[in-house]
Design a protein around this motif. Structure first.
Motif, short mmCIF file in Angstrom:
data_model
loop_
_atom_site.label_atom_id
_atom_site.label_comp_id
_atom_site.label_asym_id
_atom_site.label_seq_id
_atom_site.Cartn_x
_atom_site.Cartn_y
_atom_site.Cartn_z
N GLY A 41 0.81 -1.21 0.00
CA GLY A 41 0.00 0.00 0.00
C GLY A 41 0.85 1.26 0.00
O GLY A 41 2.04 1.22 0.29
N GLN A 42 0.22 2.34 -0.36
CA GLN A 42 0.87 3.64 -0.35
C GLN A 42 0.93 4.17 1.08
O GLN A 42 -0.01 3.99 1.83
N VAL A 43 2.02 4.83 1.43
CA VAL A 43 2.12 5.43 2.76
C VAL A 43 1.73 6.90 2.69
O VAL A 43 2.02 7.59 1.71
N SER A 44 1.05 7.34 3.74
CA SER A 44 0.71 8.75 3.89
C SER A 44 0.65 9.07 5.38
O SER A 44 0.37 8.19 6.20
N ALA A 45 0.95 10.32 5.72
CA ALA A 45 0.93 10.74 7.12
C ALA A 45 -0.50 10.73 7.63
O ALA A 45 -1.38 11.39 7.06
N GLN A 46 -0.73 9.97 8.70
CA GLN A 46 -2.06 9.86 9.30
C GLN A 46 -1.92 9.93 10.82
O GLN A 46 -0.81 9.90 11.36
N ALA A 47 -3.05 10.01 11.51
CA ALA A 47 -3.09 10.05 12.98
C ALA A 47 -2.19 11.18 13.48
O ALA A 47 -2.35 12.32 13.05
N GLU A 48 -1.22 10.86 14.36
CA GLU A 48 -0.37 11.90 14.95
C GLU A 48 0.86 12.24 14.11
O GLU A 48 1.71 13.02 14.53
N ILE A 49 0.97 11.67 12.91
CA ILE A 49 2.14 11.92 12.06
C ILE A 49 1.96 13.24 11.31
O ILE A 49 0.99 13.42 10.59
N ALA A 50 2.93 14.13 11.48
CA ALA A 50 2.89 15.43 10.80
C ALA A 50 3.62 15.39 9.46
O ALA A 50 3.25 16.12 8.54
N GLU A 51 4.66 14.54 9.36
CA GLU A 51 5.50 14.58 8.16
C GLU A 51 6.20 13.24 7.95
O GLU A 51 6.61 12.58 8.91
N LEU A 52 6.33 12.86 6.69
CA LEU A 52 7.11 11.69 6.29
C LEU A 52 8.37 12.17 5.59
O LEU A 52 8.34 13.17 4.87
N LEU A 53 9.47 11.46 5.78
CA LEU A 53 10.71 11.82 5.10
C LEU A 53 11.49 10.54 4.80
O LEU A 53 11.80 9.77 5.70
N TRP A 54 11.78 10.32 3.50
CA TRP A 54 12.63 9.22 3.08
C TRP A 54 14.07 9.72 3.13
O TRP A 54 14.38 10.75 2.55
N ILE A 55 14.94 8.99 3.84
CA ILE A 55 16.33 9.41 3.96
C ILE A 55 17.26 8.33 3.43
O ILE A 55 16.93 7.14 3.45
#
Length: 129
Positions: A92-106
């Motif tokens: 599945g695709q990931v997206s910021a949900q619930a308490e997550i403000a930001e996603l970052l691939w490093i």
């Protein structure tokens, strides 16, 4: 006086380019692995699957243990975090949900120009090579 350690489970999720998925929770500045605290009676796999669904909207397909590591908590002073860390395969695709403000691939090989949680920076990243 130190508080008891916070016990969590978290996932190492990599994309096809080898980048590592990190998340930043609302009201915080440090990026960390997706995951969280176990609910009463949950084993690691169940807790990790629930946390990834809640935080990212994805499904845990498989997990393999990386290890259990301890470091200073990123957001709680005078507190250690003890993390059971797993290599996680998701669908599945990931997206910021619930308490997550930001996603970052490093890129784990290059230090990012953002603040990383100590558990990720000092314990997990060195073990990914």
């Amino acid at each position: 006086m130190s508080r008891p350690p916070i016990s969590i489970v978290a996932g190492v999720i990599r994309d096809d380019r080898g980048r590592l998925l990190t998340v930043r929770k609302q009201g915080t500045t440090a990026f960390m692995l997706p995951g969280g605290k176990r609910d009463p009676g949950e084993d690691d796999a169940t807790a990790l699957a629930r946390e990834l669904a809640e935080e990212l909207g994805c499904v845990l397909v498989d997990s393999r243990p990386l290890g259990v590591f301890t470091a200073p908590a990123a957001n709680e002073p005078d507190t250690q975090v003890e993390g059971a860390i797993y290599h996680a395969t998701i669908s599945g695709q990931v997206s910021a949900q619930a308490e997550i403000a930001e996603l970052l691939w490093i890129d784990p090989a290059l230090p990012p120009a953002v603040r990383l949680a100590p558990l990720l920076e000092t314990q997990v990243l060195p073990r990914l090579f």
